[in-house]
Scaffold this motif. Structure first.
Motif, mmCIF file in Angstrom:
data_model
loop_
_atom_site.group_PDB
_atom_site.id
_atom_site.type_symbol
_atom_site.label_atom_id
_atom_site.label_comp_id
_atom_site.label_asym_id
_atom_site.label_seq_id
_atom_site.Cartn_x
_atom_site.Cartn_y
_atom_site.Cartn_z
ATOM 1 N N ARG A 130 0.593 -1.914 0.256
ATOM 2 C CA ARG A 130 -0.116 0.254 -0.323
ATOM 3 C C ARG A 130 0.764 1.534 0.059
ATOM 4 O O ARG A 130 1.099 2.633 -0.093
ATOM 5 N N VAL A 131 1.838 1.284 0.626
ATOM 6 C CA VAL A 131 2.775 2.337 0.838
ATOM 7 C C VAL A 131 3.930 2.557 -0.216
ATOM 8 O O VAL A 131 3.455 3.646 -0.819
ATOM 9 N N THR A 132 4.060 1.381 -0.676
ATOM 10 C CA THR A 132 4.685 1.825 -2.618
ATOM 11 C C THR A 132 4.039 1.940 -3.219
ATOM 12 O O THR A 132 4.305 3.322 -4.387
ATOM 13 N N GLU A 133 2.210 1.839 -3.301
ATOM 14 C CA GLU A 133 1.800 2.147 -4.279
ATOM 15 C C GLU A 133 1.504 3.703 -4.545
ATOM 16 O O GLU A 133 1.335 4.645 -5.214
ATOM 17 N N GLU A 134 0.775 3.795 -3.243
ATOM 18 C CA GLU A 134 0.927 5.116 -2.564
ATOM 19 C C GLU A 134 1.725 6.462 -2.932
ATOM 20 O O GLU A 134 1.588 7.653 -3.240
ATOM 21 N N SER A 135 2.527 5.950 -2.472
ATOM 22 C CA SER A 135 4.297 6.725 -2.678
ATOM 23 C C SER A 135 4.512 7.380 -4.389
ATOM 24 O O SER A 135 4.394 8.425 -3.937
ATOM 25 N N LEU A 136 3.936 6.519 -4.954
ATOM 26 C CA LEU A 136 3.862 6.714 -6.425
ATOM 27 C C LEU A 136 2.868 7.497 -7.157
ATOM 28 O O LEU A 136 3.701 8.693 -7.714
ATOM 29 N N TRP A 137 1.839 6.969 -6.640
ATOM 30 C CA TRP A 137 0.479 8.133 -6.566
ATOM 31 C C TRP A 137 1.517 9.994 -6.094
ATOM 32 O O TRP A 137 0.799 11.021 -6.675
ATOM 33 N N ARG A 138 1.668 9.881 -4.836
ATOM 34 C CA ARG A 138 2.655 11.671 -4.383
ATOM 35 C C ARG A 138 3.646 11.720 -4.663
ATOM 36 O O ARG A 138 3.718 13.065 -5.037
ATOM 37 N N GLY A 139 4.283 10.606 -5.612
ATOM 38 C CA GLY A 139 5.195 11.761 -6.132
ATOM 39 C C GLY A 139 4.901 12.443 -7.380
ATOM 40 O O GLY A 139 5.457 13.245 -7.981
ATOM 41 N N ILE A 140 3.773 11.482 -8.449
ATOM 42 C CA ILE A 140 2.646 12.227 -9.487
ATOM 43 C C ILE A 140 2.692 13.208 -9.405
ATOM 44 O O ILE A 140 2.470 14.381 -9.556
ATOM 45 N N ALA A 141 1.579 12.885 -7.882
ATOM 46 C CA ALA A 141 1.197 14.626 -7.426
ATOM 47 C C ALA A 141 1.546 15.522 -7.451
ATOM 48 O O ALA A 141 1.350 17.100 -7.186
ATOM 49 N N ALA A 142 3.085 15.625 -6.607
ATOM 50 C CA ALA A 142 3.953 16.682 -6.247
ATOM 51 C C ALA A 142 4.505 17.097 -7.459
ATOM 52 O O ALA A 142 4.993 18.464 -7.858
ATOM 53 N N ALA A 143 4.212 17.057 -9.130
ATOM 54 C CA ALA A 143 5.296 17.301 -10.013
ATOM 55 C C ALA A 143 3.495 18.386 -10.407
ATOM 56 O O ALA A 143 2.707 18.202 -10.944
ATOM 57 N N ARG A 144 4.152 19.432 -11.072
ATOM 58 C CA ARG A 144 4.182 20.644 -11.126
ATOM 59 C C ARG A 144 5.192 21.556 -13.337
ATOM 60 O O ARG A 144 5.876 21.107 -13.120
ATOM 61 N N LEU A 145 3.195 22.083 -13.940
ATOM 62 C CA LEU A 145 4.876 22.408 -14.728
ATOM 63 C C LEU A 145 5.571 24.046 -13.948
ATOM 64 O O LEU A 145 5.418 24.133 -13.270
ATOM 65 N N GLY A 146 6.508 23.871 -14.431
ATOM 66 C CA GLY A 146 7.858 24.970 -13.954
ATOM 67 C C GLY A 146 8.059 24.481 -12.734
ATOM 68 O O GLY A 146 9.229 25.023 -12.294
ATOM 69 N N GLY A 147 7.965 23.033 -12.114
ATOM 70 C CA GLY A 147 8.288 22.613 -10.792
ATOM 71 C C GLY A 147 10.072 21.815 -11.304
ATOM 72 O O GLY A 147 10.417 22.401 -12.839
ATOM 73 N N ARG A 148 10.419 20.935 -10.707
ATOM 74 C CA ARG A 148 12.145 20.534 -10.862
ATOM 75 C C ARG A 148 11.139 18.587 -10.834
ATOM 76 O O ARG A 148 10.554 18.751 -9.699
ATOM 77 N N VAL A 149 12.557 17.919 -11.524
ATOM 78 C CA VAL A 149 11.966 16.638 -11.238
ATOM 79 C C VAL A 149 12.390 15.906 -9.654
ATOM 80 O O VAL A 149 11.710 15.104 -9.424
ATOM 81 N N SER A 150 13.082 16.982 -8.956
ATOM 82 C CA SER A 150 13.350 16.479 -7.404
ATOM 83 C C SER A 150 11.930 16.546 -6.522
ATOM 84 O O SER A 150 12.018 16.151 -5.619
ATOM 85 N N ASP A 151 11.615 17.871 -7.256
ATOM 86 C CA ASP A 151 9.867 17.646 -6.457
ATOM 87 C C ASP A 151 9.153 16.473 -6.601
ATOM 88 O O ASP A 151 8.278 15.991 -5.394
ATOM 89 N N ILE A 152 9.049 15.497 -7.514
ATOM 90 C CA ILE A 152 8.519 13.972 -7.496
ATOM 91 C C ILE A 152 9.650 12.666 -6.075
ATOM 92 O O ILE A 152 8.470 12.541 -5.345
ATOM 93 N N GLY A 153 10.405 12.947 -6.549
ATOM 94 C CA GLY A 153 11.320 11.914 -4.974
ATOM 95 C C GLY A 153 10.605 12.447 -4.086
ATOM 96 O O GLY A 153 10.896 11.375 -3.461
ATOM 97 N N HIS A 154 10.540 13.860 -3.928
ATOM 98 C CA HIS A 154 10.406 14.673 -2.302
ATOM 99 C C HIS A 154 9.450 13.991 -1.723
ATOM 100 O O HIS A 154 9.606 13.815 -0.755
ATOM 101 N N GLY A 155 8.508 14.072 -3.026
ATOM 102 C CA GLY A 155 6.292 13.610 -3.079
ATOM 103 C C GLY A 155 6.895 12.937 -2.616
ATOM 104 O O GLY A 155 5.636 11.722 -0.900
ATOM 105 N N VAL A 156 7.271 11.526 -3.609
ATOM 106 C CA VAL A 156 7.495 10.028 -2.462
ATOM 107 C C VAL A 156 7.681 9.841 -1.360
ATOM 108 O O VAL A 156 7.580 9.450 -0.644
ATOM 109 N N GLU A 157 9.417 10.143 -0.732
ATOM 110 C CA GLU A 157 10.140 10.029 0.489
ATOM 111 C C GLU A 157 8.883 10.120 0.894
ATOM 112 O O GLU A 157 9.128 10.086 2.535
ATOM 113 N N SER A 158 8.299 12.302 1.114
ATOM 114 C CA SER A 158 8.014 12.682 2.207
ATOM 115 C C SER A 158 6.965 11.945 3.234
ATOM 116 O O SER A 158 6.331 11.544 3.948
ATOM 117 N N TYR A 159 5.507 11.064 1.570
ATOM 118 C CA TYR A 159 4.606 10.196 1.590
ATOM 119 C C TYR A 159 5.294 9.197 2.476
ATOM 120 O O TYR A 159 4.460 8.540 3.704
#
Length: 278
Positions: A130-159
Motif C-alpha cells: 500500500r505504501v509503495t503504490e501510494e508513494s508513486l501517486w504522491r510523487g506524480i501529485a507533486a509534479a507541476r509545470l515549472g517545477g523540478r524533477v526532484s519535486d517528484i522524489g521528495h513527494g515519494v519520500e515524504s509520504y
C-alpha cells in the motif's frame, strides 16, 4: 520532437498521443496479469500471457532483447527487487510478485509495474504494498509545470516517512525512475528521495516513468549470477510500482493507467490533464 536542457526529449502532442496508446497497452496487460496471478503457476506462464496480449494489440515487448534480457516482463518475487527473469519458478501462496512491463508502439515506449500479493500475506507486507503504490501517486501529485524533477522524489519520500513505521522502509537508491519516449530509458533520472527544487524543469512534452521500490529493511542489493535479478542483501521482501506520466496545461496525465489516472488524481485533489475519453 525536440530536445531541452541536458538532452531531454520533448515530445509533440501527437507523439504523446502514441505514447498514450503504448501506455494503455501496458496498463491493460498489467491488469490482465493482476487477475491471472495465482499459486501453482510459473513466472513463465505470466510472461506468455503478457507477450500474447501486447502482440495482439499491435505492439511489441520492449524488454525482450533489451541488453540481452530474454523475456517480455520482469517477475521479481519476495526478496527480488527488480529485473527477475521469468522461468520455471512456481508461484506460492503468500508470495509478493512484482511485475514490470513495457511495450513499444510505432517507435514510442510505455513502462509500468505492479506488485501483487498472492493469497494471504501478512498485514505488514500488505502495508508495504500500500505504501509503495501510494508513494508513486504522491510523487506524480507533486509534479507541476515549472517545477523540478526532484519535486517528484521528495513527494515519494515524504509520504513514505510520514506513514506509521515509515522510517523502517528502505527506499532503494540504485534503481530509479527515468525519462521515456523514443527509447525506454532516457534522461533525466527520477530518484525516489531527496529535497525539492532541483534538477531539470518540468515542462510540457517531458514524459517520465516514476517507480518507487521499497524494502522491508536494507537498501543494499546484489545482482545474482544471471546478471539481471536484483535481491536485497538482508533477504527482506520488496515492492515495486511504476507509472509513465506527463504534464499538460490542464494537469497530470498518467499514460499507463487505464483511466489515465483520472480517479486517483481526483482523490488526491490533482487536476487531470488527459483527453476526455481517457
Amino acid at each position: 520532437m525536440g530536445f531541452f536542457g541536458s538532452g531531454l526529449e520533448i515530445k509533440k502532442p501527437d507523439q504523446v498521443a502514441v505514447m498514450r496508446q503504448a501506455g494503455l497497452i501496458v496498463g491493460e496487460t498489467l491488469e490482465i496479469l493482476r487477475g491471472s496471478v495465482r499459486a501453482g503457476m510459473t513466472t513463465a506462464d505470466l510472461d506468455a500471457i503478457a507477450e500474447d496480449h501486447i502482440r495482439s494489440r499491435g505492439a511489441a515487448p520492449n524488454f525482450k532483447g533489451y541488453h540481452g534480457f530474454p523475456a517480455t516482463i520482469c517477475t521479481s518475487v519476495n526478496d527480488e527487487v527488480v529485473h527477475g527473469i521469468p522461468g520455471p519458478r512456481v508461484i506460492e501462496e503468500g508470495d509478493l510478485v512484482s511485475i514490470d512491463c513495457g511495450c513499444v508502439l510505432d517507435g514510442w515506449h510505455g513502462d509500468a509495474a505492479i506488485t501483487v500479493a498472492v493469497g494471504e500475506v501478512s498485514e505488514s507486507r500488505r502495508e508495504l504494498l500500500r505504501v509503495t503504490e501510494e508513494s508513486l501517486w504522491r510523487g506524480i501529485a507533486a509534479a507541476r509545470l515549472g517545477g523540478r524533477v526532484s519535486d517528484i522524489g521528495h513527494g515519494v519520500e515524504s509520504y513514505i516517512r510520514k506513514q506509521p513505521g515509515g522510517e523502517r522502509y528502505g527506499i532503494v537508491e540504485d534503481y530509479v525512475g527515468h525519462g521515456i519516449g523514443s527509447a525506454m530509458h532516457m534522461p533525466p533520472n527520477v530518484p525516489n528521495f531527496g529535497s525539492p527544487g532541483h534538477g531539470p524543469k518540468l515542462v510540457k512534452g517531458l514524459v517520465l516513468a516514476v517507480e518507487p521500490m521499497l524494502t522491508e529493511g536494507t537498501i543494499e542489493t546484489t545482482t545474482l549470477p544471471d546478471d539481471w535479478t536484483v535481491v536485497t542483501d538482508d533477504k527482506g521482501w520488496a515492492a515495486h510500482f511504476e507509472h509513465t506520466f506527463t504534464l499538460t496545461d490542464s494537469g497530470a496525465w498518467v499514460l499507463t493507467a487505464v483511466d489515465g489516472g483520472r480517479a486517483k488524481l481526483a482523490e488526491l485533489g490533482v487536476p487531470y490533464g488527459g483527453p476526455a475519453e481517457a
